[in-house]
Design a protein around this motif. Structure first.
Motif, mmCIF file in Angstrom:
data_model
loop_
_atom_site.group_PDB
_atom_site.id
_atom_site.type_symbol
_atom_site.label_atom_id
_atom_site.label_comp_id
_atom_site.label_asym_id
_atom_site.label_seq_id
_atom_site.Cartn_x
_atom_site.Cartn_y
_atom_site.Cartn_z
ATOM 1 N N TYR A 144 0.832 -1.196 0.000
ATOM 2 C CA TYR A 144 0.000 0.000 0.000
ATOM 3 C C TYR A 144 0.875 1.259 0.000
ATOM 4 C CZ TYR A 144 -3.287 3.517 1.696
ATOM 5 O OH TYR A 144 -4.044 4.661 1.843
ATOM 6 N N VAL A 145 1.830 1.302 0.896
ATOM 7 C CA VAL A 145 2.712 2.474 0.998
ATOM 8 C C VAL A 145 3.573 2.606 -0.253
ATOM 9 C CG1 VAL A 145 4.672 3.457 2.259
ATOM 10 C CG2 VAL A 145 2.742 2.505 3.518
ATOM 11 N N ILE A 146 4.178 1.521 -0.686
ATOM 12 C CA ILE A 146 5.061 1.574 -1.857
ATOM 13 C C ILE A 146 4.281 1.962 -3.104
ATOM 14 C CG2 ILE A 146 6.489 0.147 -3.391
ATOM 15 C CD1 ILE A 146 7.394 -1.342 -0.799
ATOM 16 N N PHE A 147 3.066 1.445 -3.262
ATOM 17 C CA PHE A 147 2.239 1.775 -4.421
ATOM 18 C C PHE A 147 1.896 3.265 -4.443
ATOM 19 C CE2 PHE A 147 -2.028 2.225 -6.321
ATOM 20 C CZ PHE A 147 -1.711 1.875 -7.628
ATOM 21 N N HIS A 148 1.524 3.819 -3.295
ATOM 22 C CA HIS A 148 1.184 5.240 -3.242
ATOM 23 C C HIS A 148 2.421 6.115 -3.438
ATOM 24 C CE1 HIS A 148 -3.129 5.304 -2.333
ATOM 25 N NE2 HIS A 148 -2.882 4.089 -1.901
ATOM 26 N N MET A 149 3.564 5.690 -2.929
ATOM 27 C CA MET A 149 4.792 6.440 -3.172
ATOM 28 C C MET A 149 5.161 6.377 -4.655
ATOM 29 S SD MET A 149 5.517 7.858 -0.388
ATOM 30 C CE MET A 149 3.781 7.815 -0.012
ATOM 31 N N TYR A 150 4.942 5.232 -5.287
ATOM 32 C CA TYR A 150 5.190 5.098 -6.719
ATOM 33 C C TYR A 150 4.300 6.051 -7.511
ATOM 34 C CZ TYR A 150 4.791 3.123 -11.405
ATOM 35 O OH TYR A 150 4.735 2.968 -12.758
ATOM 36 N N LYS A 151 3.022 6.125 -7.146
ATOM 37 C CA LYS A 151 2.113 7.034 -7.845
ATOM 38 C C LYS A 151 2.562 8.481 -7.690
ATOM 39 C CE LYS A 151 -2.315 6.623 -7.371
ATOM 40 N NZ LYS A 151 -3.660 6.369 -6.826
ATOM 41 N N MET A 152 2.948 8.863 -6.480
ATOM 42 C CA MET A 152 3.408 10.234 -6.249
ATOM 43 C C MET A 152 4.702 10.508 -7.017
ATOM 44 S SD MET A 152 2.858 11.149 -2.294
ATOM 45 C CE MET A 152 1.255 11.211 -1.536
ATOM 46 N N LEU A 153 5.620 9.558 -6.997
ATOM 47 C CA LEU A 153 6.895 9.721 -7.695
ATOM 48 C C LEU A 153 6.665 9.826 -9.202
ATOM 49 C CD1 LEU A 153 9.847 9.895 -6.892
ATOM 50 C CD2 LEU A 153 10.030 7.444 -7.276
ATOM 51 N N LYS A 154 5.759 9.030 -9.725
ATOM 52 C CA LYS A 154 5.431 9.086 -11.144
ATOM 53 C C LYS A 154 4.845 10.447 -11.506
ATOM 54 C CE LYS A 154 2.271 6.737 -14.098
ATOM 55 N NZ LYS A 154 1.377 5.610 -14.271
#
Length: 167
Positions: free
Chosen positions: A134-144
């Motif tokens: 959950y955390v990694i996915f949301h960080m990925y979305k923000m980073l993207k």
């Protein structure tokens, strides 16, 4: 004849090599994973990543977007960023602690959770993995969103332009 997808082939080979390494070097993998979890390296890495990504995202990306991955949107940007970082850090810390205890109890037999059976420990490992995803996915979305500028969609204003564009 169909062409081979090079990216899929490389991904397949990469996963196969990782599986083979995990099979042949199980003991080294187990002890290294224990070292990473007990040393807190995974938690520190994830917490620093969360702070950097959320802060950078809040400074650069327009927050008026309804699809913004920030959890809180009170309208007061510093509060939104603080609550978002705090929430993701809490989730990360909890997930890492649960994973550490469950993994060490399951693999090495050290009893962290005294009243938990094997099924409970396996569920804890799954819940920890889900929280981290959950955390990694949301960080990925923000980073993207932070690194890639969205492409502008052009609209055709009159029928003549539309007709010539279709031809």
């Amino acid at each position: 004849m169909k062409r081979v997808d090079f990216n899929s082939l490389m991904a397949l080979i990469f996963v196969g090599v990782l599986a083979a390494l995990a099979y042949f070097f199980q003991d080294a993998l187990k002890s290294n994973l224990r070292f990473i979890l007990e040393g807190g390296f995974l938690e520190v890495f994830l917490v620093i990543s969360v702070a950097v990504v959320v802060l950078s995202h809040s400074l650069k990306v327009n927050e008026r977007d309804e699809n913004s991955p920030l959890i809180f949107k009170s309208g007061f940007k510093p509060l939104d960023v603080f609550l978002t970082v705090g929430t993701y850090v809490a989730i990360t810390s909890t997930a890492c602690s649960l994973l550490e205890g469950a993994y060490i109890q399951q693999v090495f037999g050290v009893e962290y959770f005294t009243k938990f059976g094997e099924l409970d420990i396996n569920v804890l490992i799954g819940v920890s993995a889900l929280l981290m995803w959950y955390v990694i996915f949301h960080m990925y979305k923000m980073l993207k969103e932070l690194l890639f500028i969205p492409e502008e969609v052009s609209t055709l204003s009159d029928g003549a332009s539309e007709k010539s564009a279709l031809d």
